[in-house]
Design a protein around this motif. Sequence first.
Motif, PDB file in Angstrom:
ATOM      1  N   UNK A 142      -0.540  -0.922  -4.748  1.00 67.28           N
ATOM      2  CA  UNK A 142       0.063  -1.336  -6.159  1.00 67.28           C
ATOM      3  C   UNK A 142      -0.860  -2.192  -7.038  1.00 67.28           C
ATOM      4  N   UNK A 143      -1.953  -2.832  -6.123  1.00 66.34           N
ATOM      5  CA  UNK A 143      -2.686  -3.710  -6.659  1.00 66.34           C
ATOM      6  C   UNK A 143      -3.790  -2.793  -7.757  1.00 66.34           C
ATOM      7  N   UNK A 144      -3.537  -1.581  -7.824  1.00 65.27           N
ATOM      8  CA  UNK A 144      -4.117  -0.533  -8.854  1.00 65.27           C
ATOM      9  C   UNK A 144      -5.716  -0.149  -8.191  1.00 65.27           C
ATOM     10  N   UNK A 145      -5.951  -0.667  -7.208  1.00 70.05           N
ATOM     11  CA  UNK A 145      -7.123  -0.279  -6.480  1.00 70.05           C
ATOM     12  C   UNK A 145      -7.184   0.933  -5.920  1.00 70.05           C
ATOM     13  N   UNK A 146      -8.167   1.629  -5.701  1.00 71.86           N
ATOM     14  CA  UNK A 146      -8.560   2.774  -4.919  1.00 71.86           C
ATOM     15  C   UNK A 146      -9.573   2.369  -3.978  1.00 71.86           C
ATOM     16  N   UNK A 147      -9.402   2.728  -2.819  1.00 67.12           N
ATOM     17  CA  UNK A 147     -10.590   2.463  -1.652  1.00 67.12           C
ATOM     18  C   UNK A 147     -10.980   3.783  -0.855  1.00 67.12           C
ATOM     19  N   UNK A 148     -11.873   4.050  -0.528  1.00 70.74           N
ATOM     20  CA  UNK A 148     -12.383   4.863   0.674  1.00 70.74           C
ATOM     21  C   UNK A 148     -13.185   4.251   1.768  1.00 70.74           C
ATOM     22  N   UNK A 149     -12.224   4.384   2.916  1.00 73.68           N
ATOM     23  CA  UNK A 149     -12.824   3.744   4.153  1.00 73.68           C
ATOM     24  C   UNK A 149     -13.428   4.447   5.326  1.00 73.68           C
TER      25      UNK A 149
ATOM     26  N   UNK B  60     -11.529  -1.623  -8.133  1.00 78.13           N
ATOM     27  CA  UNK B  60     -10.373  -2.434  -8.213  1.00 78.13           C
ATOM     28  C   UNK B  60      -9.192  -2.353  -9.147  1.00 78.13           C
ATOM     29  N   UNK B  61      -9.792  -1.450 -10.490  1.00 81.34           N
ATOM     30  CA  UNK B  61      -8.736  -1.174 -11.476  1.00 81.34           C
ATOM     31  C   UNK B  61      -8.725   0.317 -11.701  1.00 81.34           C
ATOM     32  N   UNK B  62      -8.630   1.146 -10.747  1.00 81.92           N
ATOM     33  CA  UNK B  62      -8.556   2.517 -10.677  1.00 81.92           C
ATOM     34  C   UNK B  62      -7.778   3.007 -11.843  1.00 81.92           C
ATOM     35  N   UNK B  63      -6.659   2.598 -11.681  1.00 81.54           N
ATOM     36  CA  UNK B  63      -5.453   2.815 -12.613  1.00 81.54           C
ATOM     37  C   UNK B  63      -4.976   1.670 -13.619  1.00 81.54           C
ATOM     38  N   UNK B  64      -4.185   1.899 -14.455  1.00 79.02           N
ATOM     39  CA  UNK B  64      -3.722   0.650 -15.175  1.00 79.02           C
ATOM     40  C   UNK B  64      -2.453   0.261 -14.639  1.00 79.02           C
ATOM     41  N   UNK B  65      -1.869   1.151 -13.580  1.00 78.39           N
ATOM     42  CA  UNK B  65      -0.837   0.638 -12.911  1.00 78.39           C
ATOM     43  C   UNK B  65      -1.012   0.932 -11.477  1.00 78.39           C
ATOM     44  N   UNK B  66       0.248   0.863 -10.640  1.00 82.90           N
ATOM     45  CA  UNK B  66       0.068   1.035  -9.134  1.00 82.90           C
ATOM     46  C   UNK B  66      -0.344   2.548  -8.867  1.00 82.90           C
ATOM     47  N   UNK B  67      -1.206   2.597  -7.584  1.00 83.72           N
ATOM     48  CA  UNK B  67      -1.643   4.043  -7.290  1.00 83.72           C
ATOM     49  C   UNK B  67      -0.737   4.403  -6.391  1.00 83.72           C
ATOM     50  N   UNK B  68       0.130   5.550  -6.761  1.00 80.17           N
ATOM     51  CA  UNK B  68       1.380   6.098  -6.012  1.00 80.17           C
ATOM     52  C   UNK B  68       0.982   6.775  -4.845  1.00 80.17           C
ATOM     53  N   UNK B  69       0.072   7.757  -5.147  1.00 80.47           N
ATOM     54  CA  UNK B  69      -0.348   8.665  -4.349  1.00 80.47           C
ATOM     55  C   UNK B  69      -1.919   9.326  -4.597  1.00 80.47           C
TER      56      UNK B  69
ATOM     57  N   UNK C 220       0.844  -1.014  -0.077  1.00 80.67           N
ATOM     58  CA  UNK C 220       0.059  -0.041   0.011  1.00 80.67           C
ATOM     59  C   UNK C 220       0.974   1.192   0.128  1.00 80.67           C
ATOM     60  N   UNK C 221       0.689   2.020  -0.963  1.00 83.94           N
ATOM     61  CA  UNK C 221       1.509   3.354  -1.163  1.00 83.94           C
ATOM     62  C   UNK C 221       1.268   4.535  -0.299  1.00 83.94           C
ATOM     63  N   UNK C 222      -0.056   4.781  -0.393  1.00 86.71           N
ATOM     64  CA  UNK C 222      -0.307   6.173   0.000  1.00 86.71           C
ATOM     65  C   UNK C 222      -2.029   6.144   0.995  1.00 86.71           C
ATOM     66  N   UNK C 223      -2.067   7.148   1.625  1.00 87.99           N
ATOM     67  CA  UNK C 223      -3.461   7.346   2.245  1.00 87.99           C
ATOM     68  C   UNK C 223      -3.621   8.676   2.577  1.00 87.99           C
ATOM     69  N   UNK C 224      -4.879   9.247   2.395  1.00 92.95           N
ATOM     70  CA  UNK C 224      -5.011  10.489   2.678  1.00 92.95           C
ATOM     71  C   UNK C 224      -6.562  10.726   3.676  1.00 92.95           C
ATOM     72  N   UNK C 225      -6.387  11.403   4.665  1.00 94.53           N
ATOM     73  CA  UNK C 225      -7.870  11.418   5.426  1.00 94.53           C
ATOM     74  C   UNK C 225      -8.451  12.671   4.811  1.00 94.53           C
ATOM     75  N   UNK C 226     -10.069  12.338   4.651  1.00 92.89           N
ATOM     76  CA  UNK C 226     -10.801  13.387   4.229  1.00 92.89           C
ATOM     77  C   UNK C 226     -10.699  14.523   5.073  1.00 92.89           C
ATOM     78  N   UNK C 227     -10.875  15.954   4.339  1.00 93.92           N
ATOM     79  CA  UNK C 227     -10.761  17.053   5.287  1.00 93.92           C
ATOM     80  C   UNK C 227     -11.615  16.963   6.918  1.00 93.92           C
ATOM     81  N   UNK C 228     -12.937  16.253   6.617  1.00 90.14           N
ATOM     82  CA  UNK C 228     -13.431  16.449   7.806  1.00 90.14           C
ATOM     83  C   UNK C 228     -13.357  14.989   8.563  1.00 90.14           C
TER      84      UNK C 228
ATOM     85  N   UNK D   4       2.018  -4.700   3.020  1.00 86.11           N
ATOM     86  CA  UNK D   4       0.557  -4.732   2.407  1.00 86.11           C
ATOM     87  C   UNK D   4      -0.669  -4.372   3.482  1.00 86.11           C
ATOM     88  N   UNK D   5      -0.147  -3.664   4.497  1.00 91.82           N
ATOM     89  CA  UNK D   5      -1.207  -3.079   5.259  1.00 91.82           C
ATOM     90  C   UNK D   5      -1.445  -1.606   5.346  1.00 91.82           C
TER      91      UNK D   5
END
Length: 368
Positions: free
Chosen positions: A69-76, A104-113, A52-60, A355-356
């Motif tokens: 690196x799995x190309x996925x975008x998640x919002x938790x 699951x395939x938000x990008x064609x490659x790894x999501x770096x940021x 897992x490359x990157x995480x960002x809290x929502x402003x609230x 991977x966490x």
Amino acid sequence: MNSMVYTKFGCSHVMHGYKNKAHKKRASKVADSSMLKVKFAPTAVLEDVQPIRSAAFHPRGELIAIGSNSKALRVCSCHMLSDSVQTLVREDGCQDLPVLFKRNRHHRGSVYTVAWNPTGNVLATGSNDKSVIVVGFDADNCISNSTDREFSFHKGTVRDIHFHDDNTMLSVGGGDNLLHLSDVEKGVELFAYSGHTATIHTVTSHRDTLISGSEDGTIRLWDRRSNTCTRVIGAALGTQGKSGISSLSLNNFGNLLCGSRDDGLCMLYDIEMGKLLAAFSPHTPVTCKSVQFYRNPRYILSGSYDGTIALTCAEQVLLNPEVNCTEILGTHRDKVTDVTWHPTKQAFATCSADRTVCLWTAKDGVDD
């Protein structure tokens, strides 16, 4: 763990004006009874099949976006930070981070940021597929509410994204060694800043000043109004070209910059005075991948390729560097790739090559 190393280059007004010995003594007491004594514990975890490359809290603060690196975008959901909400816990005592939105395939490659705009209605991601994808986002319902915009002007991996304001986005990476400024609403590039001689890893901004850090060992300050470079930091350290800049963070006043490097060294730089103040090493001498000031600018969170997460008192580094200014808060089983503070609570998130992504909270908080 190697002993912590601190080097002081000069005094500064940046920490609320501590100048004389009485102020210095008072500053030391404040720091000694503060967050360096707070114990943080893992509260919630999300596991992926790849680093897992990157995480960002929502402003609230109620959501966290995660790229891997799995190309996925998640919002938790971060609802476990509310005492009124109870969730089943895992065998290791942590909760699972509930996934509310996933591609699951938000990008064609790894999501770096990943990065939110200040309002929290736009989410941007960058990838080694050389693209930036901008998603209109309804945080109340956790859904995409507009057609995605894709920016494809980068020549290599997009390594960092920062929103200068709600509609203006900064993005950097490899290939062209440029800092790109874009209008996300219109979907157009506004300007490309040239000057770095190697991949740009990190970017931030304050008012009309844009700041970028590169593998060429320099930090550059750019004037948004004139679109020119106003200062180059690097040669003053005697390290230009020897160790790349991996991460940058400004305090909430916009006058004190922390930059981390590939050799593990971090530096504090007074933007207003144009002066290097101090250097410190919160980890072993490997890449310090991520740094971020707390909302109380005394403290800096950092994560390293040695797997450790550290908290450093910047005030102590500046005023009393002979004492230990750093506490190791926890570890991952592999490289720490990103650290980020929660916007309102004494909590932070860390991402790792193990991977966490882990959400940490203070066991016994103190006043900021």
